[in-house]
Design a protein around this motif. Sequence first.
Motif, PDB file in Angstrom:
ATOM      1  N   ARG A   1       0.820  -1.202   0.000  1.00  0.00           N
ATOM      2  CA  ARG A   1       0.000   0.000   0.000  1.00  0.00           C
ATOM      3  C   ARG A   1       0.858   1.258   0.000  1.00  0.00           C
ATOM      4  O   ARG A   1       0.507   2.255  -0.622  1.00  0.00           O
ATOM      5  N   LYS A   2       2.005   1.197   0.666  1.00  0.00           N
ATOM      6  CA  LYS A   2       2.886   2.368   0.664  1.00  0.00           C
ATOM      7  C   LYS A   2       3.393   2.668  -0.736  1.00  0.00           C
ATOM      8  O   LYS A   2       3.428   3.827  -1.165  1.00  0.00           O
ATOM      9  N   VAL A   3       3.788   1.631  -1.439  1.00  0.00           N
ATOM     10  CA  VAL A   3       4.297   1.843  -2.790  1.00  0.00           C
ATOM     11  C   VAL A   3       3.185   2.362  -3.689  1.00  0.00           C
ATOM     12  O   VAL A   3       3.402   3.233  -4.521  1.00  0.00           O
ATOM     13  N   GLU A   4       1.978   1.842  -3.513  1.00  0.00           N
ATOM     14  CA  GLU A   4       0.852   2.322  -4.309  1.00  0.00           C
ATOM     15  C   GLU A   4       0.643   3.817  -4.122  1.00  0.00           C
ATOM     16  O   GLU A   4       0.364   4.549  -5.068  1.00  0.00           O
ATOM     17  N   ILE A   5       0.804   4.254  -2.875  1.00  0.00           N
ATOM     18  CA  ILE A   5       0.624   5.681  -2.603  1.00  0.00           C
ATOM     19  C   ILE A   5       1.757   6.498  -3.210  1.00  0.00           C
ATOM     20  O   ILE A   5       1.538   7.518  -3.867  1.00  0.00           O
ATOM     21  N   ARG A   6       2.972   6.024  -3.036  1.00  0.00           N
ATOM     22  CA  ARG A   6       4.114   6.755  -3.598  1.00  0.00           C
ATOM     23  C   ARG A   6       4.033   6.844  -5.112  1.00  0.00           C
ATOM     24  O   ARG A   6       4.473   7.803  -5.725  1.00  0.00           O
ATOM     25  N   MET A   7       3.452   5.830  -5.700  1.00  0.00           N
ATOM     26  CA  MET A   7       3.279   5.797  -7.149  1.00  0.00           C
ATOM     27  C   MET A   7       2.463   6.995  -7.626  1.00  0.00           C
ATOM     28  O   MET A   7       2.811   7.653  -8.600  1.00  0.00           O
ATOM     29  N   LYS A   8       1.402   7.264  -6.917  1.00  0.00           N
ATOM     30  CA  LYS A   8       0.558   8.409  -7.255  1.00  0.00           C
ATOM     31  C   LYS A   8       1.356   9.708  -7.162  1.00  0.00           C
ATOM     32  O   LYS A   8       1.281  10.567  -8.030  1.00  0.00           O
ATOM     33  N   TYR A   9       2.141   9.818  -6.102  1.00  0.00           N
ATOM     34  CA  TYR A   9       2.931  11.027  -5.933  1.00  0.00           C
ATOM     35  C   TYR A   9       3.852  11.252  -7.110  1.00  0.00           C
ATOM     36  O   TYR A   9       3.945  12.357  -7.644  1.00  0.00           O
ATOM     37  N   LEU A  10       4.555  10.195  -7.494  1.00  0.00           N
ATOM     38  CA  LEU A  10       5.555  10.340  -8.537  1.00  0.00           C
ATOM     39  C   LEU A  10       4.932  10.820  -9.834  1.00  0.00           C
ATOM     40  O   LEU A  10       5.568  11.481 -10.628  1.00  0.00           O
ATOM     41  N   VAL A  11       3.693  10.475 -10.052  1.00  0.00           N
ATOM     42  CA  VAL A  11       3.044  10.882 -11.290  1.00  0.00           C
ATOM     43  C   VAL A  11       2.515  12.300 -11.204  1.00  0.00           C
ATOM     44  O   VAL A  11       2.660  13.085 -12.130  1.00  0.00           O
ATOM     45  N   GLN A  12       1.909  12.635 -10.093  1.00  0.00           N
ATOM     46  CA  GLN A  12       1.139  13.879 -10.063  1.00  0.00           C
ATOM     47  C   GLN A  12       1.901  15.085  -9.538  1.00  0.00           C
ATOM     48  O   GLN A  12       1.550  16.221  -9.823  1.00  0.00           O
TER      49      GLN A  12
ATOM     50  N   TYR B   1      -1.766  16.630  -1.301  1.00  0.00           N
ATOM     51  CA  TYR B   1      -1.809  15.190  -1.528  1.00  0.00           C
ATOM     52  C   TYR B   1      -2.109  14.455  -0.228  1.00  0.00           C
ATOM     53  O   TYR B   1      -1.966  13.248  -0.158  1.00  0.00           O
ATOM     54  N   ASN B   2      -2.546  15.201   0.764  1.00  0.00           N
ATOM     55  CA  ASN B   2      -2.735  14.757   2.155  1.00  0.00           C
ATOM     56  C   ASN B   2      -1.858  13.576   2.566  1.00  0.00           C
ATOM     57  O   ASN B   2      -2.307  12.454   2.717  1.00  0.00           O
TER      58      ASN B   2
END
Lengths: 256, 256
Positions: free
Chosen positions: A138-149, A231-232
């Motif tokens: 789940r942590k990686v999934e969240i970081r993934m969003k960050y890297l894109v946006q 990105y809370n």
Amino acid sequence: MSEKISCKNCDNSFCFIRQYCSSGWVNRIDLSKVQIHHHAKDNIFREGGYVYGVYFIQRGNVKIIATGVNNREQIVRLASDGQILGHRGNGVDKYPVSAVALSDTVVCFIDNEMLHSAFMDNPKLTIEMMTYYSSELRKVEIRMKYLVQMTVKEKIAESFLYIQKVFGINKINKMLNVPMSRQEIADMSGVMQVQVSRELKEFEDQNLITRQGREIRLMDLAGLQYIVRKYNIAQYAEQDIEQDVYYPPSIGYSNR
Amino acid sequence: MSEKISCKNCDNSFCFIRQYCSSGWVNRIDLSKVQIHHHAKDNIFREGGYVYGVYFIQRGNVKIIATGVNNREQIVRLASDGQILGHRGNGVDKYPVSAVALSDTVVCFIDNEMLHSAFMDNPKLTIEMMTYYSSELRKVEIRMKYLVQMTVKEKIAESFLYIQKVFGINKINKMLNVPMSRQEIADMSGVMQVQVSRELKEFEDQNLITRQGREIRLMDLAGLQYIVRKYNIAQYAEQDIEQDVYYPPSIGYSNR
DNA sequence: CGCGTCCTTGAACCGCGTCAAGCCAGGTGG
DNA sequence: CCACCTGGCTTGACGCGGTTCAAGGACGCG
């Protein structure tokens, strides 16, 4: 007769084996035989190498990197004491990433066979390992969003919060416990190294950080959080801002 | 007396419970009580909601999304028959992502308590779950690198390969089994929707795809792989190019 | 038929990656 | 102890890819 040092004597209280295996089981492991010592910048394992088991970090700090096109790297994860390296997937037997020590590090290698029998004997261990992986997922999934946006500035601020979260900052001088190079910060954030320089300057102008030589001192965590607020990013907040000093702040650069 | 339909009667041969739990254990589950039916576009769970258990996909296709800034979304993962949704981390009790059905979908909900006792009784189940998570973890780590380093064209090509890998393509007409909107492709790839339009046109000019209405037909998987070759994407290659037809190709757009 | 939704295409702007030159600190050897 | 070298860092200039804004088209649905 050679002397056997039981896994029980290990001082790492985070260790999954020690915490969740029966004491009889723990005794079967000879600590001196599973420990591997690494210096900073050593590879613990390499992308493409065969997977014979997993590594538990007994003490140290590690980056997990995926090598990309023309020497560009992506740091996919940071890991510290007690965490697990070198997870396998279904039937896949080669590492898709490399693990590199950032400071002097001790890992314990448990081979597949022993691990499997540990799982069969100790359900709690398996459950904890599963929980660990699902939480990393789940942590990686969240970081993934960050890297894109995120913009470059936001990505870099987020990286500092992430480093601080995993490795901690020195209570006394507020330096990052494990200093990372500009290039490494860039690799974490997925940006170019030159951009890191520029943003660091801006952060300094805004009194979010100060610099001492090449090391960075985080002065205003709340300010960094403010940059990425939309990105809370709750998980980096409050907790862990004060953390133990694991290592003298310069060991990460040691060249032995 | 109400009639109990045992989990044993379930026709999903991928199901972790059925595969790795003792038959006595499997019999304890009343299939009719754990099954939840969803139509396309339904939320299975929502970001921020409380986690009371996990979902197994009995049949269907699902996207896992993280909502970002100003209505932008990031699709972090696709999942299909037999896969697991809604994993928890250590002590975290809220979903960081949402799961949305892309076609009509049946999930089985197993609450935390039952899951935990299943783990304690069936070590094989726990091991398999752990392996599943660790394998998903490495996949996400790899996709993370792609999202950072690839150009828009490459990202979109990679997304098609990923969709094809998870959901398959119809053997006969080569349409994607689960059609996805331009916006969804954009959300997967981490690019803007208008760029998807432009790249689709280019792909069509190069005979990599054709279009029928809004649906996309993959004509040349090797050609798409060629675009992303420098990232050596092995896992989408050879295998699974021919796959079963799960659903009529239009169900994903059904508006009920 | 009109409306809403999704898709396409054009045009303009700008963030950030690229290239390149110069700086600084630490290490080495004369 | 200084001269030189090397690797990492800084800063500037430039240009392109991709985001943004906007207008128009295609399609489905009531």
